[in-house]
Design an enzyme around this catalytic site. Structure first.
Site, short mmCIF file in Angstrom:
data_model
loop_
_atom_site.label_atom_id
_atom_site.label_comp_id
_atom_site.label_asym_id
_atom_site.label_seq_id
_atom_site.Cartn_x
_atom_site.Cartn_y
_atom_site.Cartn_z
N ASN A 1 19.29 -18.01 -74.11
CA ASN A 1 18.42 -18.86 -75.14
C ASN A 1 17.03 -18.03 -75.02
OD1 ASN A 1 20.13 -20.86 -75.94
ND2 ASN A 1 19.94 -21.66 -73.92
N HIS B 1 14.48 -18.71 -77.98
CA HIS B 1 14.97 -19.70 -78.62
C HIS B 1 14.29 -21.14 -78.54
CE1 HIS B 1 18.45 -16.90 -79.56
NE2 HIS B 1 19.09 -18.14 -79.97
ZN ZN Z 1 20.52 -17.71 -81.47
#
Ligand code: ZN
Ligand code: NAD
Length: 348
Positions: free
Chosen positions: A240, A243
């Protein structure tokens, strides 16, 4: 032919990577009594016939969705499931997901709940889907109150990657895939980051040898991370990076302005900046990350969004703990760590 083996507790499978592999698709998909191809309009126009041709002699049904994130809903899933019942698909039937991450996430979710689970095969046709979303078994749909809020962990039987399909991909979608590719270098493998940097032009020109190498490496990294932590209780969270801010940008702009990978590129830039601000990484390493992101040509200007509105959106992130927002921040070259921050501590 490049192959990556993904070895999980309950299920293991191969990712096959090859130019023109769609011409011999039946060699990789096993048998079934009936098949349901799930695809979107764009991909169907480009590759629908080719896949049908490869499945000669089989009972095949097809469900074509409208392209784009707005199709990733329960209502689409319900329509597909109804069609599957109507066409008499059984537990011995298989689903083929032919398309980008939207198709893959929906088709995988349908496969996971139809008759409590039938087999499915991923044929990813965007760079993003080839290096990321088709691997690792996350499936799902968006809800009005949140992206990817409902879904399942459900692994495909195989992933078939035809690098030829990238030739028809719009540049914006290619750059989107680059977001996840750069991410793998930062979170896992500094040499890989260098390889990307050195070969950027060849990659953007879709030069065959380098594309196969890059896609394979990304799949290997994802396979390794996912096999250690299929359900994202620990190390899988490193995927992540970029993200937390990336998702906030996507949701603040109602998923209309940025592709997922563009938002991730911007997110990685600001999260790397945070890591520099906290003294986790040196200026020189930050500059390397900055250069590679900037060379992909995405505007990094996010001044029009107030920090408060972005943070408000981050507060809804599934990864948060005890009211703190979870960030994956670079710690040193090729290594990242999770940092939980109160809203007042978030500075970029
Ligand atoms: Zn992604
Ligand atoms: P997408 O599926 O919307 O595809 C992007 C566009 O490219 C669409 O218009 C599609 O029709 C078109 N297209 C696809 N293949 C093409 C080709 N070969 N030539 C020309 N056009 C083509 O977007 P995406 O970026 O592939 O996927 C994004 C989705 O993936 C998001 O919903 C995201 O949440 C999800 N995702 C899931 C995971 C996971 O682990 N499951 C990981 C990352 C992203």
């Amino acid at each position: 032919m490049e192959k990556v083996f993904i070895d999980l507790d309950k299920k293991s499978y191969f990712i096959h990577i090859e130019k023109s592999i769609l011409n011999s698709i039946s060699d990789y998909i096993g048998n079934a009594d009936k098949w349901m191809i799930i695809t979107d309009k764009n991909v169907d126009c480009l590759y629908g016939e080719k896949v049908l041709g490869g499945l000669k002699g089989k009972e095949i049904h097809k469900f074509i969705i409208e392209p784009g994130e707005r199709s990733k809903t329960f209502s689409t899933v319900e329509k597909i499931l109804n069609r599957m019942i109507e066409k008499g698909l059984t537990r011995k039937s298989k689903i083929i997901a032919l398309g980008g991450g939207v198709v893959g996430d929906i088709a995988g979710f349908c496969a996971s709940i139809y008759m409590r689970g039938i087999s499915f095969i991923q044929i990813p046709t965007t760079l993003l889907a080839q290096v990321d979303s088709s691997v690792g078994g996350k499936t799902g749909v968006n809800m009005i109150l949140g992206k990817n809020m409902v879904g399942s962990f459900y692994q495909p039987e195989a992933v078939i990657i035809d690098t030829d399909t990238l030739n028809t991909l719009p540049k914006k979608e290619l750059i989107s895939g680059m977001g996840e590719i750069v991410k793998y270098g930062v979170i896992w493998d500094y040499d890989f980051l260098n390889l990307i940097e050195e070969n950027l032009e060849n990659i953007l020109n879709l030069e065959e040898v380098i594309m196969k190498k890059i896609i394979k490496k990304c799949c290997e990294i994802k396979a390794e991370v996912v096999s250690k932590d299929e359900r994202e209780l620990g190390i899988r969270k490193i995927l992540n990076f970029g993200h937390t801010i990336g998702h906030a940008l996507e949701s603040t702009t109602a998923y209309k302005r940025y592709t997922h990978g563009e938002a991730v590129l911007i997110g990685m830039y600001y999260e790397a900046l945070m890591a520099k601000g906290y003294g986790y990484i040196e200026d020189e390493y930050f500059k390397e990350i900055e250069n590679i992101i900037k060379s992909l040509g995405v505007s990094l200007d996010i001044e029009e969004f107030s920090n408060d509105s972005l943070i408000e959106s981050m507060m809804k992130d599934k990864k948060n703990k005890d009211g703190k927002i979870s960030f994956i921040l670079p710690k040193k070259k090729g290594v990242v760590k999770e940092v939980l921050l109160n809203r007042g501590e978030i500075l970029w």
